[in-house]
Design an enzyme around this catalytic site. Structure first.
Site, PDB file in Angstrom:
ATOM      1  N   HIS A 195      -6.889  -5.954   2.187  1.00 39.19           N
ATOM      2  CA  HIS A 195      -5.773  -5.348   2.909  1.00 39.19           C
ATOM      3  C   HIS A 195      -5.186  -6.403   3.843  1.00 39.19           C
ATOM      4  O   HIS A 195      -5.920  -7.002   4.643  1.00 39.19           O
ATOM      5  CB  HIS A 195      -6.238  -4.188   3.793  1.00 39.19           C
ATOM      6  CG  HIS A 195      -6.799  -3.002   3.077  1.00 39.19           C
ATOM      7  ND1 HIS A 195      -6.084  -1.837   2.916  1.00 39.19           N
ATOM      8  CD2 HIS A 195      -8.000  -2.781   2.501  1.00 39.19           C
ATOM      9  CE1 HIS A 195      -6.827  -0.947   2.280  1.00 39.19           C
ATOM     10  NE2 HIS A 195      -8.003  -1.491   2.018  1.00 39.19           N
ATOM     11  N   HIS A 239     -10.171  -5.427  -3.303  1.00 39.73           N
ATOM     12  CA  HIS A 239      -8.834  -5.653  -2.742  1.00 39.73           C
ATOM     13  C   HIS A 239      -8.936  -6.056  -1.285  1.00 39.73           C
ATOM     14  O   HIS A 239      -9.819  -5.607  -0.551  1.00 39.73           O
ATOM     15  CB  HIS A 239      -7.944  -4.419  -2.892  1.00 39.73           C
ATOM     16  CG  HIS A 239      -8.546  -3.153  -2.369  1.00 39.73           C
ATOM     17  ND1 HIS A 239      -9.492  -2.441  -3.073  1.00 39.73           N
ATOM     18  CD2 HIS A 239      -8.344  -2.472  -1.217  1.00 39.73           C
ATOM     19  CE1 HIS A 239      -9.836  -1.369  -2.373  1.00 39.73           C
ATOM     20  NE2 HIS A 239      -9.164  -1.374  -1.230  1.00 39.73           N
ATOM     21  N   ASP A 290       0.849  -1.196   0.000  1.00 35.34           N
ATOM     22  CA  ASP A 290       0.000   0.000   0.000  1.00 35.34           C
ATOM     23  C   ASP A 290       0.882   1.244   0.000  1.00 35.34           C
ATOM     24  O   ASP A 290       1.894   1.304   0.710  1.00 35.34           O
ATOM     25  CB  ASP A 290      -0.914  -0.013   1.227  1.00 35.34           C
ATOM     26  CG  ASP A 290      -2.063   0.965   1.099  1.00 35.34           C
ATOM     27  OD1 ASP A 290      -3.217   0.509   0.972  1.00 35.34           O
ATOM     28  OD2 ASP A 290      -1.810   2.192   1.119  1.00 35.34           O
ATOM     29  N   ILE A 291       0.493   2.243  -0.763  1.00 36.29           N
ATOM     30  CA  ILE A 291       1.294   3.466  -0.887  1.00 36.29           C
ATOM     31  C   ILE A 291       1.250   4.292   0.400  1.00 36.29           C
ATOM     32  O   ILE A 291       2.141   5.122   0.640  1.00 36.29           O
ATOM     33  CB  ILE A 291       0.786   4.292  -2.101  1.00 36.29           C
ATOM     34  CG1 ILE A 291       1.861   5.241  -2.603  1.00 36.29           C
ATOM     35  CG2 ILE A 291      -0.497   5.044  -1.782  1.00 36.29           C
ATOM     36  CD1 ILE A 291       1.556   5.848  -3.954  1.00 36.29           C
ATOM     37  N   VAL A 332     -10.982   2.839  -3.525  1.00 41.92           N
ATOM     38  CA  VAL A 332     -10.622   2.345  -4.859  1.00 41.92           C
ATOM     39  C   VAL A 332     -11.598   1.220  -5.216  1.00 41.92           C
ATOM     40  O   VAL A 332     -11.673   0.208  -4.506  1.00 41.92           O
ATOM     41  CB  VAL A 332      -9.166   1.837  -4.897  1.00 41.92           C
ATOM     42  CG1 VAL A 332      -8.848   1.288  -6.290  1.00 41.92           C
ATOM     43  CG2 VAL A 332      -8.201   2.962  -4.534  1.00 41.92           C
TER      44      VAL A 332
HETATM   45  P1  5GP Z   1      -9.789   1.266   0.297  1.00 41.24           P
HETATM   46  O1  5GP Z   1     -10.084   2.467   1.163  1.00 41.24           O
HETATM   47  O2  5GP Z   1     -10.414   1.415  -1.065  1.00 41.24           O
HETATM   48  O3  5GP Z   1     -10.141  -0.030   0.964  1.00 41.24           O
HETATM   49  O4  5GP Z   1      -8.224   1.211   0.151  1.00 41.24           O
HETATM   50  C1  5GP Z   1      -7.533   1.699  -0.962  1.00 41.24           C
HETATM   51  C2  5GP Z   1      -6.062   1.629  -0.625  1.00 41.24           C
HETATM   52  O5  5GP Z   1      -5.335   1.837  -1.812  1.00 41.24           O
HETATM   53  C3  5GP Z   1      -5.617   2.688   0.381  1.00 41.24           C
HETATM   54  O6  5GP Z   1      -5.057   2.058   1.525  1.00 41.24           O
HETATM   55  C4  5GP Z   1      -4.588   3.508  -0.398  1.00 41.24           C
HETATM   56  O7  5GP Z   1      -3.488   3.924   0.387  1.00 41.24           O
HETATM   57  C5  5GP Z   1      -4.167   2.546  -1.505  1.00 41.24           C
HETATM   58  N1  5GP Z   1      -3.749   3.197  -2.731  1.00 41.24           N
HETATM   59  C6  5GP Z   1      -4.398   4.181  -3.386  1.00 41.24           C
HETATM   60  N2  5GP Z   1      -3.734   4.533  -4.500  1.00 41.24           N
HETATM   61  C7  5GP Z   1      -2.632   3.735  -4.545  1.00 41.24           C
HETATM   62  C8  5GP Z   1      -1.536   3.626  -5.466  1.00 41.24           C
HETATM   63  O8  5GP Z   1      -1.450   4.331  -6.473  1.00 41.24           O
HETATM   64  N3  5GP Z   1      -0.586   2.696  -5.186  1.00 41.24           N
HETATM   65  C9  5GP Z   1      -0.661   1.904  -4.076  1.00 41.24           C
HETATM   66  N4  5GP Z   1       0.328   1.019  -3.916  1.00 41.24           N
HETATM   67  N5  5GP Z   1      -1.664   1.977  -3.198  1.00 41.24           N
HETATM   68  C10 5GP Z   1      -2.639   2.891  -3.420  1.00 41.24           C
END
Ligand code: 5GP
Length: 114
Positions: free
Chosen positions: A102, A100, A30-31, A96
């Site tokens: 985590h 996915h 994760d970034i 996103v």
């Molecule tokens: P969500 O809130 O959708 O469950 O988590 C999305 C995750 O994607 C977040 O933890 C965010 O930091 C990660 N993320 C968003 N954009 C990028 C990216 O461009 N690269 C990476 N490696 N992680 C990303």
């Protein structure tokens, strides 16, 4: 579903720290890590949310969890433990819209917030 940043990572259009890849699954760090280990495990198929998983994708979804198990071992956090999280839509704080998992660990995590 429309293409997300994760499709660009799958296509290598943007960089990511990739830990695992096979024909169907990709895993990368994760970034914005929330813990020493924070890895995202995604299907290459564009499934937007948990709500969009089809019955014939049950094996694929199971393999996402097995991939998390593998990476947890590789990261050396399997025995201490870790958390697997899948956020869905607005109330789940999904950002996103590409399914996915985590994988979060490497430190003592707090209890789940309500
Ligand atoms: P969500 O809130 O959708 O469950 O988590 C999305 C995750 O994607 C977040 O933890 C965010 O930091 C990660 N993320 C968003 N954009 C990028 C990216 O461009 N690269 C990476 N490696 N992680 C990303």
């Amino acid at each position: 579903m429309s293409e997300t940043i994760f499709t660009k990572i799958i296509k290598r259009e943007i960089p990511a720290d990739i830990l695992f890849e096979d024909d169907d699954i990709l895993a990368f760090r994760d970034i914005n890590p929330q813990a020493p280990t924070h890895v995202l495990i995604i299907p290459k198929a564009e499934i937007a949310t948990v709500n969009d998983i089809q019955p014939d994708q049950a094996e694929l979804v199971g393999r996402l969890i097995l991939t998390a198990q593998l990476i947890a071992r590789q990261e050396g956090i399997a025995d201490d433990g870790y958390r697997l999280v899948v956020n869905c839509n607005q109330h789940g704080c999904q950002e996103v819209f590409h399914l996915h998992l985590h994988l979060i660990g490497g430190k003592q995590l707090r209890g789940m917030s309500k």
